[in-house]
Motif scaffolding. Structure first.
Motif, mmCIF file in Angstrom:
data_model
loop_
_atom_site.group_PDB
_atom_site.id
_atom_site.type_symbol
_atom_site.label_atom_id
_atom_site.label_comp_id
_atom_site.label_asym_id
_atom_site.label_seq_id
_atom_site.Cartn_x
_atom_site.Cartn_y
_atom_site.Cartn_z
ATOM 1 N N PHE A 62 0.826 -1.205 0.000
ATOM 2 C CA PHE A 62 0.000 0.000 0.000
ATOM 3 C C PHE A 62 0.866 1.263 0.000
ATOM 4 N N SER A 63 0.214 2.411 -0.224
ATOM 5 C CA SER A 63 0.930 3.672 -0.383
ATOM 6 C C SER A 63 1.419 4.260 0.942
ATOM 7 N N ALA A 64 0.925 3.771 2.073
ATOM 8 C CA ALA A 64 1.368 4.272 3.387
ATOM 9 C C ALA A 64 1.164 3.178 4.418
ATOM 10 N N ASP A 65 1.765 3.378 5.599
ATOM 11 C CA ASP A 65 1.627 2.390 6.668
ATOM 12 C C ASP A 65 0.157 2.248 7.061
ATOM 13 N N LEU A 66 -0.294 1.033 7.216
ATOM 14 C CA LEU A 66 -1.677 0.753 7.592
ATOM 15 C C LEU A 66 -1.841 0.830 9.103
ATOM 16 N N GLN A 67 -3.053 1.201 9.534
ATOM 17 C CA GLN A 67 -3.324 1.273 10.971
ATOM 18 C C GLN A 67 -3.472 -0.133 11.543
ATOM 19 N N GLN A 68 -3.007 -0.284 12.776
ATOM 20 C CA GLN A 68 -3.123 -1.571 13.464
ATOM 21 C C GLN A 68 -3.547 -1.324 14.907
ATOM 22 N N LEU A 69 -4.251 -2.286 15.473
ATOM 23 C CA LEU A 69 -4.636 -2.239 16.874
ATOM 24 C C LEU A 69 -3.756 -3.198 17.657
ATOM 25 N N ALA A 70 -3.371 -2.777 18.848
ATOM 26 C CA ALA A 70 -2.500 -3.613 19.673
ATOM 27 C C ALA A 70 -3.179 -4.943 19.981
ATOM 28 N N GLY A 71 -2.468 -6.016 19.683
ATOM 29 C CA GLY A 71 -2.981 -7.348 19.999
ATOM 30 C C GLY A 71 -4.004 -7.885 19.031
ATOM 31 N N ALA A 72 -4.237 -7.191 17.906
ATOM 32 C CA ALA A 72 -5.241 -7.655 16.939
ATOM 33 C C ALA A 72 -4.767 -7.378 15.526
ATOM 34 N N GLU A 73 -5.066 -8.297 14.625
ATOM 35 C CA GLU A 73 -4.753 -8.120 13.213
ATOM 36 C C GLU A 73 -5.924 -7.405 12.548
ATOM 37 N N THR A 74 -5.717 -6.151 12.135
ATOM 38 C CA THR A 74 -6.807 -5.354 11.578
ATOM 39 C C THR A 74 -7.007 -5.560 10.079
ATOM 40 N N SER A 75 -6.075 -6.236 9.432
ATOM 41 C CA SER A 75 -6.238 -6.522 8.010
ATOM 42 C C SER A 75 -6.992 -7.843 7.862
ATOM 43 N N VAL A 76 -8.099 -7.807 7.125
ATOM 44 C CA VAL A 76 -8.931 -8.988 6.942
ATOM 45 C C VAL A 76 -8.861 -9.407 5.483
ATOM 46 N N VAL A 77 -8.528 -10.665 5.243
ATOM 47 C CA VAL A 77 -8.367 -11.159 3.881
ATOM 48 C C VAL A 77 -9.146 -12.459 3.717
ATOM 49 N N SER A 92 -0.833 -11.347 7.994
ATOM 50 C CA SER A 92 -0.022 -10.498 8.876
ATOM 51 C C SER A 92 0.230 -9.158 8.196
ATOM 52 N N THR A 93 0.283 -8.110 9.009
ATOM 53 C CA THR A 93 0.494 -6.750 8.493
ATOM 54 C C THR A 93 1.747 -6.155 9.119
ATOM 55 N N LYS A 94 2.594 -5.573 8.267
ATOM 56 C CA LYS A 94 3.792 -4.893 8.761
ATOM 57 C C LYS A 94 4.019 -3.653 7.915
ATOM 58 N N GLY A 95 3.810 -2.481 8.524
ATOM 59 C CA GLY A 95 3.985 -1.225 7.797
ATOM 60 C C GLY A 95 3.012 -1.095 6.648
ATOM 61 N N LYS A 96 3.547 -1.033 5.429
ATOM 62 C CA LYS A 96 2.727 -0.868 4.227
ATOM 63 C C LYS A 96 2.311 -2.199 3.601
ATOM 64 N N ARG A 116 -9.646 -6.237 3.310
ATOM 65 C CA ARG A 116 -10.158 -5.059 4.006
ATOM 66 C C ARG A 116 -9.091 -4.607 4.989
ATOM 67 N N VAL A 117 -8.568 -3.389 4.768
ATOM 68 C CA VAL A 117 -7.523 -2.840 5.632
ATOM 69 C C VAL A 117 -7.951 -1.460 6.104
ATOM 70 N N VAL A 118 -7.229 -0.934 7.079
ATOM 71 C CA VAL A 118 -7.531 0.405 7.606
ATOM 72 C C VAL A 118 -6.426 1.358 7.170
ATOM 73 N N SER A 119 -6.802 2.356 6.381
ATOM 74 C CA SER A 119 -5.855 3.337 5.858
ATOM 75 C C SER A 119 -5.210 4.125 6.994
ATOM 76 N N SER A 120 -4.078 4.771 6.714
ATOM 77 C CA SER A 120 -3.375 5.550 7.740
ATOM 78 C C SER A 120 -4.214 6.710 8.256
ATOM 79 N N ASP A 121 -5.226 7.154 7.476
ATOM 80 C CA ASP A 121 -6.099 8.236 7.929
ATOM 81 C C ASP A 121 -7.353 7.703 8.619
ATOM 82 N N GLY A 122 -7.391 6.383 8.881
ATOM 83 C CA GLY A 122 -8.532 5.798 9.582
ATOM 84 C C GLY A 122 -9.651 5.330 8.674
ATOM 85 N N HIS A 123 -9.495 5.506 7.371
ATOM 86 C CA HIS A 123 -10.536 5.119 6.423
ATOM 87 C C HIS A 123 -10.375 3.654 6.029
#
Length: 199
Positions: A62-77, A92-96, A116-123
């Motif tokens: 992705f074009s920027a680091d994705l948002q993550q929540l502590a202890g949870a994988e926020t990227s759903v595939v 697994s998600t690491k940075g971009k 389904r991922v969470v953009s760096s701006d929360g979108h």
């Protein structure tokens, strides 16, 4: 109106103009930020591509680091076969980068990857693409092997639901646009009132 009053009026007009300009910059800056969501820049395999062997992993960049929540994988595939059968995978998600590792080797066929991922701006960003695996005839898995390797449809659902529930609500950037417009309206109202009083 004497010169002192005229000078005072000009000072007030300059200040009001500056306030309006700041409000406009805030409004348009917020709109620009709201529309600049992160996007998928590349993937391996790429959309529409054909592979001659089962991929050990699938990478989404992705074009920027994705948002993550502590202890949870926020990227759903969700990885599925051509007939709609869901295939178990580890995400697994690491940075971009989001990495998807299928638990079983993929047989020849067309596959669909929904993410389904969470953009760096929360979108939240939700998209999908297809790719094809075309193994050499001797290495192709038999239909019985494919059926054995395919997990029950309910398994990915259990894997994917928990991260979605933990995403939480995100503050919409539209709220900042409304605030900016309200500030602009107030500044214009004060300017009009002041102008009428000094006529």
């Amino acid at each position: 109106m004497n010169s002192l009053a005229l000078q005072h009026s000009r000072t007030l007009l300059i200040r009001l103009s500056a306030a309006i300009l700041i409000a406009l910059v805030a409004v348009f800056g917020t709109v620009s930020a709201a529309s600049a969501h992160d996007e998928l820049t590349s993937s391996n395999p790429s959309a529409g591509s054909t592979m001659t062997e089962s991929p050990e992993q699938i990478e989404l960049n992705f074009s920027a680091d994705l948002q993550q929540l502590a202890g949870a994988e926020t990227s759903v595939v969700a990885l599925s076969a051509e007939d709609g059968t869901k295939l178990a995978s580890v995400v697994s998600t690491k940075g971009k980068t989001v990495t998807v590792v299928p638990e079983k080797k993929l047989a020849s066929g067309t596959y669909k990857l929904v993410y389904r991922v969470v953009s760096s701006d929360g979108h939240p960003i939700e998209e999908s693409f297809n790719f094809t695996v075309k193994l050499p005839v001797a290495a192709s898995a038999t239909p019985s092997e494919s059926a054995t390797n395919a997990p029950a449809p309910s398994e990915p659902a259990e894997q994917n639901n928990e991260p979605i529930q933990q995403l939480g609500s995100q503050i919409s950037p539209v709220i900042w646009v409304i605030v900016g417009i309200a500030i602009l309206g107030a500044a214009i109202a004060v300017l009009v009132k002041f102008t009428r009083q000094n006529k």
